[in-house]
Design a protein around this motif. Structure first.
Motif, short mmCIF file in Angstrom:
data_model
loop_
_atom_site.label_atom_id
_atom_site.label_comp_id
_atom_site.label_asym_id
_atom_site.label_seq_id
_atom_site.Cartn_x
_atom_site.Cartn_y
_atom_site.Cartn_z
N PRO A 121 0.51 -1.23 0.04
CA PRO A 121 -0.37 -0.05 -0.32
C PRO A 121 0.96 1.67 -0.35
O PRO A 121 1.97 1.15 0.56
N VAL A 122 0.70 2.22 -0.17
CA VAL A 122 1.19 3.26 -0.66
C VAL A 122 0.86 4.60 0.28
O VAL A 122 -0.02 4.34 1.22
N ASP A 123 2.04 4.40 1.12
CA ASP A 123 2.64 5.31 1.82
C ASP A 123 2.57 7.00 2.22
O ASP A 123 2.84 7.53 1.51
N TYR A 124 1.12 7.40 2.76
CA TYR A 124 0.68 9.01 2.69
C TYR A 124 2.30 10.06 2.41
O TYR A 124 2.20 11.15 1.99
N LYS A 125 3.35 9.38 3.66
CA LYS A 125 3.78 10.28 4.67
C LYS A 125 5.50 9.68 3.49
O LYS A 125 6.57 10.34 4.02
N LYS A 126 5.54 8.81 2.10
CA LYS A 126 6.49 8.47 1.70
C LYS A 126 7.01 9.07 0.44
O LYS A 126 5.76 8.33 -0.32
N TRP A 127 7.95 9.01 0.45
CA TRP A 127 8.43 8.97 -1.36
C TRP A 127 8.68 7.95 -1.84
O TRP A 127 9.07 6.86 -1.61
N ILE A 128 9.16 7.73 -3.27
CA ILE A 128 10.31 6.49 -3.75
C ILE A 128 11.15 6.60 -3.51
O ILE A 128 11.64 8.09 -3.61
N PRO A 129 12.22 6.38 -2.83
CA PRO A 129 13.27 7.16 -1.26
C PRO A 129 13.85 6.72 -2.59
O PRO A 129 14.49 6.03 -3.56
N PRO A 130 15.11 7.90 -2.73
CA PRO A 130 16.34 7.65 -3.56
C PRO A 130 17.01 6.52 -4.20
O PRO A 130 17.39 6.19 -5.42
N GLU A 131 17.38 5.47 -3.15
CA GLU A 131 18.29 4.03 -3.33
C GLU A 131 17.50 3.23 -3.83
O GLU A 131 18.09 1.99 -4.81
N SER A 132 15.79 3.61 -4.13
CA SER A 132 14.97 2.60 -4.75
C SER A 132 14.66 2.77 -6.35
O SER A 132 13.74 2.74 -7.43
N LEU A 133 14.55 4.76 -7.00
CA LEU A 133 14.56 5.33 -7.74
C LEU A 133 15.49 4.60 -8.75
O LEU A 133 17.09 4.05 -8.85
N ILE A 134 14.88 4.08 -10.56
CA ILE A 134 15.27 3.68 -10.88
C ILE A 134 15.77 4.87 -12.22
O ILE A 134 15.08 5.06 -12.64
N PRO A 135 16.66 4.55 -12.87
CA PRO A 135 17.26 5.95 -14.05
C PRO A 135 16.50 5.05 -15.37
O PRO A 135 16.89 4.03 -15.36
N PHE A 136 16.33 6.46 -16.00
CA PHE A 136 15.70 5.65 -17.24
C PHE A 136 16.57 5.72 -18.01
O PHE A 136 16.76 4.95 -19.12
N ARG A 137 17.48 6.65 -17.81
CA ARG A 137 19.21 6.92 -18.60
C ARG A 137 20.41 6.75 -17.85
O ARG A 137 20.48 7.10 -16.61
N TYR A 138 21.70 5.72 -18.21
CA TYR A 138 22.28 5.44 -17.54
C TYR A 138 23.65 4.93 -18.41
O TYR A 138 23.99 3.90 -18.70
N GLN A 139 24.16 6.37 -18.10
CA GLN A 139 25.44 6.72 -19.27
C GLN A 139 26.31 6.50 -19.06
O GLN A 139 27.53 7.08 -18.03
N LEU A 140 27.31 6.04 -19.76
CA LEU A 140 28.95 6.60 -19.84
C LEU A 140 29.23 8.23 -19.69
O LEU A 140 28.22 8.95 -20.66
N PRO A 141 30.30 8.40 -19.28
CA PRO A 141 30.15 9.47 -18.85
C PRO A 141 30.56 10.30 -20.41
O PRO A 141 31.06 11.56 -21.17
N SER A 142 31.45 9.11 -20.93
CA SER A 142 31.98 9.26 -22.58
C SER A 142 30.94 9.79 -23.35
O SER A 142 31.07 9.61 -24.94
N ASN A 143 29.99 9.11 -23.26
CA ASN A 143 29.11 8.59 -24.08
C ASN A 143 26.94 9.26 -23.36
O ASN A 143 26.65 9.10 -23.29
#
Length: 280
Positions: A121-143
């Motif tokens: 269940p969604v907790d009204y007091k909580k967001w997606i914690p930073p450690e649980s976020l999944i990036p849409f893009r995950y790039q090498l600095p050179s790319n």
């Protein structure tokens, strides 16, 4: 592999059970395009505490500052420093620091256990914690992403000098406000004197897309493509700033949180389309 469409009827929880699509009703259906099968029906979304602050300030003359933190702060998002303020790009919004708007979305992995039956269940007091976020893009600095793609992906974060993560994505199209009778007939200026008996509804339609290029690179670089999945989605408010011809979003905060069963993304040809109907 055919895409899937997730149809989300979003709102601020209501106990009004008479009007199926009335003010602040919430109902979320997930449909497989390939077969037409309804995979999930009647799921619930919530406006969380930071979203409540946004709505209150939009509706009432409230001058108190927002007290919840921003993702910019906790993720260490690379915000512009110095440079020249520009407005060369089409921002597709008139949001400002004083008037942020719902402009982005993010996904994560804190919405469900290992089994699909374990949706939390969604907790009204909580967001997606930073450690649980999944990036849409995950790039090498050179790319790193091209300037064109950086008009779609935001929250640029340096991950130990080894990768550049983009945690937020713009909606695929500008939001559309729809007011109609439930049979699909548009309302007009005669609504208050109309003798039509059908119920009426107002909603904002937002299109979100997770493409076959999204999310996978993060799992390939960390736990492996077999683990690629999401199980929670948030709409986020923010405001834009453009410096040196690059668009950034400041004060990114979640407005809603939707927890769903694990949606596997290990198939690199699969995309997901999420249609939000935010009822007013």
């Amino acid at each position: 592999m055919s895409d899937k469409i997730v149809v989300a009827y979003d709102g601020m929880d209501s106990r009004d059970t008479v009007r199926l699509r009335g003010a602040f009703d919430t109902s979320i259906d997930i449909k497989c395009i390939e077969t037409g099968e309804i995979l999930f029906k009647g799921l619930k979304n919530k406006v969380i505490i930071s979203g409540s602050g946004l709505v209150a300030r939009k509706l009432f003359d409230i001058a108190t500052p927002e007290i919840t933190p921003t993702y910019n702060q906790v993720l260490g998002i690379i915000d512009p420093a110095g440079g020249e303020l520009t407005h060369e790009l089409d921002w597709h919004t008139n949001a400002t620091q004083e008037e942020p708007k719902v402009l982005l979305f993010c996904v994560g992995l804190d919405g469900c256990g290992t089994e699909n039956s374990q949706v939390y269940p969604v907790d009204y007091k909580k967001w997606i914690p930073p450690e649980s976020l999944i990036p849409f893009r995950y790039q090498l600095p050179s790319n790193d992403l091209s300037p064109a793609l950086r008009e779609t992906y935001f929250g640029r974060t340096d991950i130990g000098g080894q990768y550049i993560a983009y945690y937020f994505k713009r909606f695929d199209t500008d939001p559309v406000f729809i007011q109609q009778y439930v049979d699909g007939t548009p309302i007009d200026e005669n609504i208050f004197t109309s003798t039509k008996k059908d119920l009426a509804e107002s909603y904002v339609e937002i299109i979100l897309r997770i493409t076959k290029e999204d999310v996978r690179d993060y799992f390939v670089a960390t736990t492996g493509i077999d683990e690629a999945r999401i199980n929670t989605i948030s709409l986020c408010s923010a405001y834009p700033i453009e410096m040196d011809g690059t668009l950034y979003f400041k004060d990114i905060r979640p407005v809603t949180k939707l927890n769903i069963p694990n949606e596997s993304l290990m198939d690199v040809t699969k995309g997901i389309e999420i249609i939000y109907h935010v009822y007013m």
